[in-house]
Design a protein around this motif. Sequence first.
Motif: not given
Length: 432
Positions: A60-69, A182-191
């Motif tokens: 689930t975290p892989v799907i959410i973080f990688t898909l959103i970013s 951009d800040s939100v994107y950096k968060f998900f990309d970091g996750c």
Amino acid sequence: MAEQNRKMLLWAILIGLILGGIIGAIFAFIPEEHASKRYALLVAAPLGDLFIRLLKMIVTPVIIFTLISGVASISPARLGKVGVKIIVFYMLTSFLAIIVGLAVGNIMQPGEGVTLKETTQEIQAKEAPSLVETLLAIVPTNPFESIAKGDVLPIIFFSIFFGIALAYARDNQDAKIKESADSVYKFFDGCAQVIFKVVGWVMMYAPIGVFFLIFQVFAKQGAEAFGPLLHVTVAVYIGLLFQMFVVYVVICSIFKISPVKFIKKVYEPWLTAFVTRSSGGTLPVSMDTAERKMGISKGVYSFTLPLGATINMDGTTIYLGVCAFFIANAVGIPLTGAQQMTIIITAVLASIGTAGVPGAGAIMLIMVLNSVGLDVSQGNVKLAYAMILGIDALLDMGRTSMNIVGDLCGTCVVAKVENEMDMSYWEDNKSV
């Protein structure tokens, strides 16, 4: 050093697979009531399940973080093109796969000559969902509930929506909105980077987990798999090999992707899917392969692979075609042309809403059988279905691994068409 460690891990997994199969096959000849076999299976079960649980933990975290970013990393104009192309590809290959499965069934006729005695064991039949129900179930009424329950398709839907909105926000002319996005994107990309580190730790346990998983399969099912049901097992694997070495090879050739190099590059996720029997659990390995070995843009693979793990089940549809033939022949009701057409439609639609978890194909098989009037709660149909379930683990390994290969084939094709693939990764001097 990192590449060397990866190769060592792959070899360790392969050794675990071989040793688990050999030792499990030996234990298959020991009576079930013997203490040594009971204790061995008692120890193997939690150690094998631990690997599956670890993989499921990160899905689930892989799907959410990688898909959103991933979705947010490409311009809104391109999201539509990638989405339409990959869905068309998945539907087309699923259609071809069920044709392959039925063709193999027509030629090999598995189940002919099988003598069945009616069983009293009850197997619950399940109604196939309507197309409307399947499509509506994709949209979550509560995305957090879907995340908690692990419903992959609604999670993907919500993550795509969120990623699209983030992509538009990043493209906004308002400086404040763009900065926040951009800040939100950096968060998900970091996750996403953090969760891939977790994936690396989980895979360090893979050789041990693989050993005990394979040991259980062969210790429990070895004798049956190579006995009366050998015919259907061989038929399924012939269909799977045809799909890989004919269908995918032709597709790669059409799009000027080296078929030989493609097969070499998909080996690691193929093997992982083979032993774990989970498309979702293999997703982190598939994503790593797409980026590290195939040079595919994150904006493509983070969208196409999670989607493929849910709606693209080429291996499963082949299994459905062959096993439907086995059961129909075993109960003395050969499939007509009209029934085979119904199986094609049902299998392709059922694959849309079936999550890539171990054993999902067995539920889809019930849906397919119901669609052609074979009620698994009645008479010999019940026994024939139970026989398939007896070797389902062996069949599931093959069909799940082919599902993964299909996902990566589609990802390669879309990436190549969209010029999102670094072709230097496919040169002869580039390591695979």
